[in-house]
Design an enzyme around this catalytic site. Structure first.
Site, PDB file in Angstrom:
ATOM      1  N   PRO A 225      -1.152   9.126  34.170  1.00 23.63           N
ATOM      2  CG  PRO A 225      -1.189   9.206  36.485  1.00 23.63           C
ATOM      3  CD  PRO A 225      -0.482   8.557  35.339  1.00 23.63           C
ATOM      4  CG  ASP A 248      -6.305   9.512  23.807  1.00 23.64           C
ATOM      5  OD1 ASP A 248      -6.434   9.460  22.582  1.00 23.64           O
ATOM      6  OD2 ASP A 248      -6.374   8.524  24.560  1.00 23.64           O
ATOM      7  CE  LYS A 270     -11.416   7.913  21.051  1.00 24.81           C
ATOM      8  NZ  LYS A 270     -11.578   6.580  20.672  1.00 24.81           N
ATOM      9  N   GLY A 302      -2.980   7.177  30.822  1.00 26.96           N
ATOM     10  CA  GLY A 302      -2.849   6.023  31.715  1.00 26.96           C
ATOM     11  C   GLY A 302      -2.061   4.913  31.056  1.00 26.96           C
ATOM     12  CG  ASP A 303      -1.358   0.190  30.516  1.00 20.92           C
ATOM     13  OD1 ASP A 303      -0.149   0.031  30.730  1.00 20.92           O
ATOM     14  OD2 ASP A 303      -2.009  -0.530  29.733  1.00 20.92           O
ATOM     15  CG  MET A 383     -14.551   6.546  30.846  1.00 22.54           C
ATOM     16  SD  MET A 383     -14.561   5.705  29.259  1.00 22.54           S
ATOM     17  CE  MET A 383     -13.848   4.118  29.677  1.00 22.54           C
ATOM     18  CB  ALA A 412      -5.327  10.578  39.693  1.00 19.67           C
TER      19      ALA A 412
HETATM   20  N1  SAH Z   1      -6.175   4.203  29.586  1.00 18.55           N
HETATM   21  C1  SAH Z   1      -6.614   5.040  30.663  1.00 18.55           C
HETATM   22  C2  SAH Z   1      -8.096   5.056  30.800  1.00 18.55           C
HETATM   23  C3  SAH Z   1      -8.811   5.680  29.634  1.00 18.55           C
HETATM   24  S1  SAH Z   1     -10.529   5.799  29.875  1.00 18.55           S
HETATM   25  C4  SAH Z   1      -5.928   4.597  31.963  1.00 18.55           C
HETATM   26  O1  SAH Z   1      -5.261   3.580  31.978  1.00 18.55           O
HETATM   27  O2  SAH Z   1      -6.028   5.320  32.947  1.00 18.55           O
HETATM   28  C5  SAH Z   1     -10.700   7.434  30.510  1.00 18.55           C
HETATM   29  C6  SAH Z   1     -10.971   7.400  31.975  1.00 18.55           C
HETATM   30  O3  SAH Z   1      -9.769   7.197  32.679  1.00 18.55           O
HETATM   31  C7  SAH Z   1     -11.520   8.675  32.549  1.00 18.55           C
HETATM   32  O4  SAH Z   1     -12.915   8.789  32.338  1.00 18.55           O
HETATM   33  C8  SAH Z   1     -11.181   8.528  34.002  1.00 18.55           C
HETATM   34  O5  SAH Z   1     -12.078   7.646  34.634  1.00 18.55           O
HETATM   35  C9  SAH Z   1      -9.838   7.831  33.937  1.00 18.55           C
HETATM   36  N2  SAH Z   1      -8.704   8.771  34.038  1.00 18.55           N
HETATM   37  C10 SAH Z   1      -7.791   9.069  33.108  1.00 18.55           C
HETATM   38  N3  SAH Z   1      -6.886   9.943  33.595  1.00 18.55           N
HETATM   39  C11 SAH Z   1      -7.244  10.188  34.869  1.00 18.55           C
HETATM   40  C12 SAH Z   1      -6.715  10.991  35.891  1.00 18.55           C
HETATM   41  N4  SAH Z   1      -5.611  11.748  35.733  1.00 18.55           N
HETATM   42  N5  SAH Z   1      -7.357  11.007  37.095  1.00 18.55           N
HETATM   43  C13 SAH Z   1      -8.457  10.265  37.290  1.00 18.55           C
HETATM   44  N6  SAH Z   1      -8.990   9.485  36.358  1.00 18.55           N
HETATM   45  C14 SAH Z   1      -8.404   9.440  35.152  1.00 18.55           C
END
Ligand code: SAH
Length: 469
Positions: A225, A248, A270, A302-303, A383, A412
């Site tokens: 994150p 990204d 994006k 994230g993942d 999202m 986060a």
């Molecule tokens: N692959 C990512 C998600 C990608 S979609 C994962 O596993 O987290 C993008 C969305 O992820 C964002 O719109 C938000 O909802 C969430 N996101 C990604 N990073 C975040 C962060 N640091 N804190 C809160 N939400 C996050």
């Protein structure tokens, strides 16, 4: 940075020093490591300085310095340990065109001498701009134990071999060769002497010249994150070796900084609703670099397997028979619940958890709202900012309790993290009042643990409030 570190070429040039006591000796110990011509002016030189002059290591003038004595000198050290004399000699040296250092006088010095770890030609210079000499010494001591004494020998031999190694193609093949030399074949051979090192270099070069070039690969890495400490060790190691990093927009700067300095960094950002690089272009970019033999890291927030359009990229890579792997990362749902001190699942409350997206290719995404509307259900909504009103409407329509707690965690794990505690009823209004610009994860069905402890059960504070950590 008030002082910019550089390595000054002093070979064959003059370094002049005025002084004959302890301070002079301390500086001489350092500058005698160079290939400069050293001249010392001292009315009463220490016997060690006299001995150095006699053995031809420096030129000694047993008198005080006069104008013209520092002509053509690159550097000058005022080391008389006497403010008046130091001021006099440094004025002369400055007029003669030398850069001046006055021992223990940072303010009037034009340069300072760092603490040095010497594995010539590998030199590490440590400076604290005079702020913490103790710290500089501690770092030096640490590096002294970490860098093997043979490093200098290896680097010296390696340097003389550079032209030959140019027979290898530029980039990865050459880098692989040198890495194998410095970290593998070289240290093994160095105990047997210089000749053995040269032989091992020759053998190694032959092996590398005849080896099939390593094919390009793609690693799809979950970068977590944002907090670089939440990166896996594997992600870190592969990042460290990447030739190309395609990332990204959501990847944080501290994570990007872990890539090799030489790596090509490509922002395939994006923007949620703004201009973006098309998915096909990203796919093409990944394929192009991997086909050129690069170790490509595709960094996803994230993942990588969660709402990351990973499969489209894998399909593209597969089409070209390129090897790939997935390195899992911490998804934002995990990071977000951690910050509010809650579990994604809990015995007796929810035995399953949903990861939802507010959007899909057709617009607002549809889900099994009736199932989610039942008491105790938990969902991590990705999202979900723009779709908050839609989601709220669907859930309430299917019978969800309006007072169901909802917590939104923005950014986060990052320094600018914010937590918004609200209810299903107040969600859209609370979100627009909070004006969140960072990525935000909506946790449906969970309140912060502190709030839960206060009220005694898992419902949110009915009055939405926004908090900054
Ligand atoms: N692959 C990512 C998600 C990608 S979609 C994962 O596993 O987290 C993008 C969305 O992820 C964002 O719109 C938000 O909802 C969430 N996101 C990604 N990073 C975040 C962060 N640091 N804190 C809160 N939400 C996050």
């Amino acid at each position: 940075m008030d002082h910019f570190p550089v390595f000054l070429r002093v070979k064959g040039r003059r370094i002049v020093l005025s002084g004959g006591g302890d301070a002079a000796l301390a500086k001489l110990r350092l500058i005698l490591k160079t290939t400069a011509h050293i001249t010392v002016f001292a009315t009463r030189p220490d016997p060690q300085i006299i001995a150095l002059a006699e053995s031809g290591k420096l030129t000694l003038h047993q008198r005080s310095m006069a104008p013209g004595d520092a002509l053509c000198a690159a550097l000058f050290y005022a080391a008389d340990e006497n403010d008046t004399e130091d001021a006099r000699t440094s004025t002369i040296a400055r007029a003669d065109g030398a850069l001046v250092n006055i021992v223990d006088n940072l303010e009037d010095s034009q340069f300072i001498t760092p603490a040095i770890v010497d594995r010539d030609p590998v030199t590490v210079a440590i400076g604290t701009e005079g702020a913490a000499p103790v710290l500089a010494r501690a770092i030096k001591a640490d590096l002294e134990t970490r860098l093997p004494p043979t490093l200098g020998t290896l680097a010296r031999i390696g340097k003389s071999f550079r032209k030959m190694a140019d027979a290898l193609p530029f980039g990865r093949p050459r880098r692989d060769f040198w890495r194998a030399f410095y970290f593998d074949a070289g240290p093994e051979a160095v105990a047997k002497g210089e000749l053995a090192v040269r032989e091992s270099l020759n053998d190694l070069l032959q092996t590398h010249l005849h080896r099939e070039s390593r094919p390009g690969q793609v690693h799809f890495i979950g970068a977590g994150p944002g907090d670089p400490d939440l990166l896996t060790l594997k992600a870190r190691r592969i990042l460290d070796e990447a030739d190309v990093v395609i990332h990204d927009r959501l990847i944080s700067q501290p994570v990007l900084e872990l890539a090799r300095r030489e790596a090509l960094m490509i922002d395939a950002g994006k923007e949620g609703f703004g201009p973006s690089m098309r998915q096909e272009d990203i796919n093409a970019l990944i394929v192009e670099h991997a086909k050129n033999g690069a170790q490509v890291v595709r960094l996803k927030s994230g993942d990588a397997t969660v709402f990351g359009r990973l499969d489209e990229e894998i399909d593209a890579v597969d089409e070209h028979h390129i090897q790939w792997s997935i390195v899992p990362g911490i998804t934002s749902a995990s990071a977000a619940v951690a910050t509010i001190g809650q579990s994604l699942t809990k015995r007796g409350r929810n035995s399953s958890v949903r990861f939802l997206t507010g959007h899909d290719t057709k617009g607002f995404a549809d889900h099994d709202w009736a199932a989610l509307a039942r008491p105790g259900e938990v969902a991590a909504i990705y999202m979900g900012k723009k779709s908050a009103r839609f989601i709220q409407g669907r859930l309430i329509m299917h019978g969800a309790d309006r007072q169901t707690p909802v917590t939104v965690v923005e950014n986060a794990s990052r320094p600018e993290q914010r937590i918004l505690e609200t209810t299903l009823d107040a969600l859209p209004a609370a979100l627009s009042a909070a004006d969140m610009t960072g990525p935000a994860l909506t946790i449906y069905g969970l309140a912060r643990r502190q709030a839960a402890a206060l009220t005694g059960f898992d419902t949110a504070n009915a009055h939405p409030r926004q908090e900054a950590f």
